[in-house]
Write a protein that holds these residues in place. Structure first.
Motif, PDB file in Angstrom:
ATOM      1  N   LEU A 157       0.813  -1.220   0.000  1.00  0.00           N
ATOM      2  CA  LEU A 157       0.000   0.000   0.000  1.00  0.00           C
ATOM      3  C   LEU A 157       0.844   1.266   0.000  1.00  0.00           C
ATOM      4  CD1 LEU A 157      -2.748   1.465   0.331  1.00  0.00           C
ATOM      5  CD2 LEU A 157      -2.534   1.084   2.805  1.00  0.00           C
ATOM      6  N   HIS A 158       1.839   1.305   0.864  1.00  0.00           N
ATOM      7  CA  HIS A 158       2.653   2.517   1.028  1.00  0.00           C
ATOM      8  C   HIS A 158       3.950   2.406   0.232  1.00  0.00           C
ATOM      9  CE1 HIS A 158       0.155   2.500   4.739  1.00  0.00           C
ATOM     10  NE2 HIS A 158       0.069   3.791   4.446  1.00  0.00           N
ATOM     11  N   PRO A 159       4.201   3.317  -0.690  1.00  0.00           N
ATOM     12  CA  PRO A 159       5.485   3.314  -1.389  1.00  0.00           C
ATOM     13  C   PRO A 159       6.639   3.590  -0.423  1.00  0.00           C
ATOM     14  CG  PRO A 159       3.862   4.649  -2.560  1.00  0.00           C
ATOM     15  CD  PRO A 159       3.285   4.352  -1.209  1.00  0.00           C
ATOM     16  N   GLY A 160       7.771   2.946  -0.673  1.00  0.00           N
ATOM     17  CA  GLY A 160       8.973   3.214   0.105  1.00  0.00           C
ATOM     18  C   GLY A 160       9.757   4.379  -0.485  1.00  0.00           C
ATOM     19  N   ASP A 161      11.039   4.459  -0.146  1.00  0.00           N
ATOM     20  CA  ASP A 161      11.869   5.573  -0.611  1.00  0.00           C
ATOM     21  C   ASP A 161      11.880   5.665  -2.136  1.00  0.00           C
ATOM     22  OD1 ASP A 161      12.424   5.949   2.054  1.00  0.00           O
ATOM     23  OD2 ASP A 161      14.533   5.370   1.919  1.00  0.00           O
ATOM     24  N   ALA A 162      12.087   4.530  -2.816  1.00  0.00           N
ATOM     25  CA  ALA A 162      12.153   4.547  -4.277  1.00  0.00           C
ATOM     26  C   ALA A 162      10.807   4.908  -4.882  1.00  0.00           C
ATOM     27  CB  ALA A 162      12.620   3.189  -4.797  1.00  0.00           C
ATOM     28  N   GLY A 163       9.728   4.421  -4.292  1.00  0.00           N
ATOM     29  CA  GLY A 163       8.405   4.764  -4.788  1.00  0.00           C
ATOM     30  C   GLY A 163       8.092   6.232  -4.618  1.00  0.00           C
ATOM     31  N   ASN A 164       8.484   6.814  -3.477  1.00  0.00           N
ATOM     32  CA  ASN A 164       8.272   8.246  -3.269  1.00  0.00           C
ATOM     33  C   ASN A 164       9.116   9.083  -4.227  1.00  0.00           C
ATOM     34  OD1 ASN A 164       6.676   9.381  -0.604  1.00  0.00           O
ATOM     35  ND2 ASN A 164       7.165   7.199  -0.484  1.00  0.00           N
ATOM     36  N   LEU A 165      10.317   8.605  -4.550  1.00  0.00           N
ATOM     37  CA  LEU A 165      11.135   9.295  -5.534  1.00  0.00           C
ATOM     38  C   LEU A 165      10.422   9.322  -6.884  1.00  0.00           C
ATOM     39  CD1 LEU A 165      13.821  10.643  -6.369  1.00  0.00           C
ATOM     40  CD2 LEU A 165      14.733   8.340  -6.770  1.00  0.00           C
ATOM     41  N   ALA A 166       9.861   8.184  -7.277  1.00  0.00           N
ATOM     42  CA  ALA A 166       9.130   8.123  -8.548  1.00  0.00           C
ATOM     43  C   ALA A 166       7.923   9.037  -8.531  1.00  0.00           C
ATOM     44  CB  ALA A 166       8.706   6.682  -8.831  1.00  0.00           C
ATOM     45  N   MET A 167       7.229   9.113  -7.408  1.00  0.00           N
ATOM     46  CA  MET A 167       6.053   9.975  -7.310  1.00  0.00           C
ATOM     47  C   MET A 167       6.437  11.449  -7.374  1.00  0.00           C
ATOM     48  SD  MET A 167       3.912   7.915  -4.399  1.00  0.00           S
ATOM     49  CE  MET A 167       2.546   9.094  -4.363  1.00  0.00           C
ATOM     50  N   GLY A 168       7.466  11.829  -6.622  1.00  0.00           N
ATOM     51  CA  GLY A 168       7.892  13.223  -6.649  1.00  0.00           C
ATOM     52  C   GLY A 168       8.348  13.670  -8.022  1.00  0.00           C
ATOM     53  N   ASN A 169       8.932  12.727  -8.782  1.00  0.00           N
ATOM     54  CA  ASN A 169       9.389  13.042 -10.142  1.00  0.00           C
ATOM     55  C   ASN A 169       8.265  12.989 -11.164  1.00  0.00           C
ATOM     56  OD1 ASN A 169      12.110  13.558  -9.573  1.00  0.00           O
ATOM     57  ND2 ASN A 169      12.623  11.382  -9.618  1.00  0.00           N
ATOM     58  N   ALA A 170       7.111  12.437 -10.778  1.00  0.00           N
ATOM     59  CA  ALA A 170       5.994  12.296 -11.720  1.00  0.00           C
ATOM     60  C   ALA A 170       5.165  13.568 -11.866  1.00  0.00           C
ATOM     61  CB  ALA A 170       5.083  11.150 -11.274  1.00  0.00           C
ATOM     62  N   VAL A 171       5.340  14.524 -10.968  1.00  0.00           N
ATOM     63  CA  VAL A 171       4.530  15.745 -11.014  1.00  0.00           C
ATOM     64  C   VAL A 171       5.052  16.677 -12.097  1.00  0.00           C
ATOM     65  CG1 VAL A 171       3.713  17.741  -9.710  1.00  0.00           C
ATOM     66  CG2 VAL A 171       4.049  15.545  -8.543  1.00  0.00           C
ATOM     67  N   ASN A 172       4.170  17.070 -13.008  1.00  0.00           N
ATOM     68  CA  ASN A 172       4.508  18.063 -14.028  1.00  0.00           C
ATOM     69  C   ASN A 172       4.551  19.432 -13.363  1.00  0.00           C
ATOM     70  OD1 ASN A 172       4.542  19.954 -16.092  1.00  0.00           O
ATOM     71  ND2 ASN A 172       3.084  18.852 -17.384  1.00  0.00           N
ATOM     72  N   LEU A 173       5.731  20.035 -13.287  1.00  0.00           N
ATOM     73  CA  LEU A 173       5.876  21.302 -12.570  1.00  0.00           C
ATOM     74  C   LEU A 173       5.038  22.405 -13.196  1.00  0.00           C
ATOM     75  CD1 LEU A 173       9.690  21.326 -11.699  1.00  0.00           C
ATOM     76  CD2 LEU A 173       7.777  20.279 -10.456  1.00  0.00           C
ATOM     77  N   ASP A 174       4.844  22.354 -14.500  1.00  0.00           N
ATOM     78  CA  ASP A 174       4.016  23.377 -15.157  1.00  0.00           C
ATOM     79  C   ASP A 174       2.589  23.342 -14.666  1.00  0.00           C
ATOM     80  OD1 ASP A 174       6.155  24.273 -16.652  1.00  0.00           O
ATOM     81  OD2 ASP A 174       5.657  23.087 -18.425  1.00  0.00           O
ATOM     82  N   SER A 175       2.098  22.167 -14.248  1.00  0.00           N
ATOM     83  CA  SER A 175       0.708  22.064 -13.794  1.00  0.00           C
ATOM     84  C   SER A 175       0.487  22.774 -12.458  1.00  0.00           C
ATOM     85  CB  SER A 175       0.315  20.595 -13.637  1.00  0.00           C
ATOM     86  OG  SER A 175       0.947  19.992 -12.523  1.00  0.00           O
ATOM     87  N   LEU A 176       1.573  23.096 -11.760  1.00  0.00           N
ATOM     88  CA  LEU A 176       1.452  23.722 -10.446  1.00  0.00           C
ATOM     89  C   LEU A 176       1.377  25.243 -10.526  1.00  0.00           C
ATOM     90  CD1 LEU A 176       4.102  21.566  -8.547  1.00  0.00           C
ATOM     91  CD2 LEU A 176       1.641  21.177  -8.746  1.00  0.00           C
ATOM     92  N   THR A 177       1.511  25.785 -11.703  1.00  0.00           N
ATOM     93  CA  THR A 177       1.484  27.239 -11.882  1.00  0.00           C
ATOM     94  C   THR A 177       0.369  27.647 -12.818  1.00  0.00           C
ATOM     95  OG1 THR A 177       3.190  27.030 -13.597  1.00  0.00           O
ATOM     96  CG2 THR A 177       3.920  27.549 -11.368  1.00  0.00           C
ATOM     97  N   CYS A 178      -0.771  26.992 -12.701  1.00  0.00           N
ATOM     98  CA  CYS A 178      -1.903  27.337 -13.545  1.00  0.00           C
ATOM     99  C   CYS A 178      -2.387  28.746 -13.224  1.00  0.00           C
ATOM    100  CB  CYS A 178      -3.040  26.320 -13.376  1.00  0.00           C
ATOM    101  SG  CYS A 178      -3.453  25.992 -11.662  1.00  0.00           S
ATOM    102  N   SER A 179      -3.093  29.362 -14.148  1.00  0.00           N
ATOM    103  CA  SER A 179      -3.508  30.746 -14.005  1.00  0.00           C
ATOM    104  C   SER A 179      -4.404  30.925 -12.793  1.00  0.00           C
ATOM    105  CB  SER A 179      -4.252  31.217 -15.257  1.00  0.00           C
ATOM    106  OG  SER A 179      -3.433  31.111 -16.388  1.00  0.00           O
ATOM    107  N   ASP A 180      -4.228  32.023 -12.097  1.00  0.00           N
ATOM    108  CA  ASP A 180      -5.108  32.329 -10.973  1.00  0.00           C
ATOM    109  C   ASP A 180      -6.528  32.538 -11.478  1.00  0.00           C
ATOM    110  OD1 ASP A 180      -2.653  34.426  -9.309  1.00  0.00           O
ATOM    111  OD2 ASP A 180      -2.945  32.256  -9.300  1.00  0.00           O
ATOM    112  N   ARG A 181      -7.480  32.128 -10.632  1.00  0.00           N
ATOM    113  CA  ARG A 181      -8.884  32.278 -11.010  1.00  0.00           C
ATOM    114  C   ARG A 181      -9.429  33.584 -10.480  1.00  0.00           C
ATOM    115  NH1 ARG A 181     -11.705  27.775 -12.833  1.00  0.00           N
ATOM    116  NH2 ARG A 181     -10.249  26.114 -13.356  1.00  0.00           N
TER     117      ARG A 181
END
Length: 414
Positions: A390-414
């Motif tokens: 169920l819970h990812p370990g260190d390697a799984g968390n590394l993969a998750m942190g790298n999976a986030v598209n950084l551009d998606s975090l700066t979407c236009s303010d509403r």
């Protein structure tokens, strides 16, 4: 300017003026500003955050020493003391911040006293929080800090963040907040006590991403004291961007938490995401984007696809109404864990399809695709498994942190 030191500078220009009578007079005038653009506007951002829960027992005349790590850098550090889940006033008469050395020890010479409304003592009513006065000076990104607080009397119910994946420390009886040694701090704990945010002043372009979730966001299954949570990996990636584009990360995961459900009580898994959104996320300074990864505990408790999607839609509507953006994280595989049944797997797949294709979130972080075993997609890759399916370990968390598209975090303010 070095961390935890500061210097106030002023400039004046001595101007000599020849009067009409031929007398030379001297006067002091402010220096003319340089012929450059005005300084960029700044604001408060959350560089470290944790969600409020309740720890068992009470604290009586002890000092707690929390170990935290900044995400983005800035100036004028403040902390937010939380008695949000308390049942009586919380009184602190000594609060210090320093650079973490190791264990409970503070790097010698770095400890500095915090004040609240210019006083060294603060009383925080039940259900309330208190923000310290700014501590002038620079604080770098990814800096480990100690936050030491002396409790006067007895706390009653303790507002804390359980399963922090970071050791904090409790002292023997007395005020040891200013003591930079580890000698008095004899009790090790896996909770953060009485604080839920560290704040800094940063350029207005810099904001904070709040990761709202459960134990997978709290990163149960990673190695304690190593900052291997996927939000930590995300913070490290964001710190590599040019400074105007950087974002802080505030980890608002609670182990066992649900989107739907009730209110926090001792021994609980915290208030539901719907109940705690405002307190844990929207009141944290600088939050521009919410990254949601939550729902596995709801499915385990029997929630249907429609019920969970309705909860998501409420979170989306409230985040958008606050003028912020929300990114949806797909639910990671649970095959081989106590959560898994074929019926619950069907709900997980349907919920992930909504997250990926509905267009109702402002972006998608596909954690499922990043962690699943292609040959057996109900399970995560064995190398990513923290040991319980169920819970990812260190390697799984590394993969998750790298999976986030950084551009998606700066979407236009509403």
């Amino acid at each position: 300017m070095t961390a935890f030191s500061w210097r106030r500078l002023s400039a004046s220009l001595l101007v000599t003026t020849l009067t009409t009578a031929g007398v030379v007079a001297a006067r002091t005038e402010p220096a003319a500003p340089p012929a450059t653009a005005p300084p960029a506007a700044s604001h408060l951002v959350t560089t470290w955050g944790a969600a409020d829960d309740i720890a068992g027992g009470t604290l009586t005349n002890v000092t707690v020493r929390n170990i935290v790590r900044t995400s983005v850098g800035g100036t004028d550090l403040r902390i937010r003391v939380s008695n949000a889940n308390g049942d009586q006033p919380l009184v602190l008469d000594s609060a210090y911040v320093g650079k973490h050395q190791s264990g409970a020890a503070v790097e010698p010479g770095t400890s500095r006293r915090l004040t609240f409304s210019r006083a060294t003592t603060v009383t925080v009513p039940p259900g309330a929080e208190a923000i310290s006065d700014p501590l002038p000076g620079d604080v770098p990104a990814l800096q480990a800090l100690t936050v030491s607080l002396h409790v006067v009397g007895t706390t009653g119910a303790i507002t804390a963040h359980n399963r922090a994946m970071q050791h904090s420390y409790k002292s023997t009886s007395g005020d040891y907040a200013a003591d930079e040694s580890a000698t008095a701090f004899q009790t090790e704990s896996s909770a953060w006590f009485l604080i839920d945010a560290v704040l800094l002043t940063a350029p207005e372009t810099v904001g904070t991403v709040a990761t709202l979730g459960d134990s997978i966001t709290s990163a149960v299954g990673t190695t304690i004291d190593t900052n291997r949570r996927w939000p930590d990996i995300l913070a490290e990636r964001l710190g590599e961007l040019p400074k105007p584009l950087q974002l802080g990360v505030s980890n608002e995961g609670i182990s066992g938490n649900r989107v739907l459900g009730g209110i926090a009580k001792a021994g609980s898994a915290g208030s539901s995401a719907l109940a705690r959104l405002d307190k844990d996320v929207l009141t944290k300074p600088g939050v521009k984007t919410v990254l949601l990864l939550e729902g596995i505990n709801d499915i385990y408790a029997g929630a249907t696809t429609d019920q969970l999607i309705a909860g998501y839609r409420q979170l989306i509507a409230r985040v958008h109404a606050s003028g912020r953006c929300i990114v949806g994280g797909t639910l990671t595989p649970v095959g081989g864990s106590f959560v898994y049944t074929e019926a619950k797997e069907t709900v997980r797949r349907e919920v992930n399809e909504f997250i990926r294709t509905s267009g109702e979130f402002d972006g998608v972080a596909d954690f499922d695709a990043a962690t699943r075993n292609p040959a057996e997609p109900t399970r995560m890759l064995a190398a990513y498994d923290g040991g319980d399916g169920l819970h990812p370990g260190d390697a799984g968390n590394l993969a998750m942190g790298n999976a986030v598209n950084l551009d998606s975090l700066t979407c236009s303010d509403r």
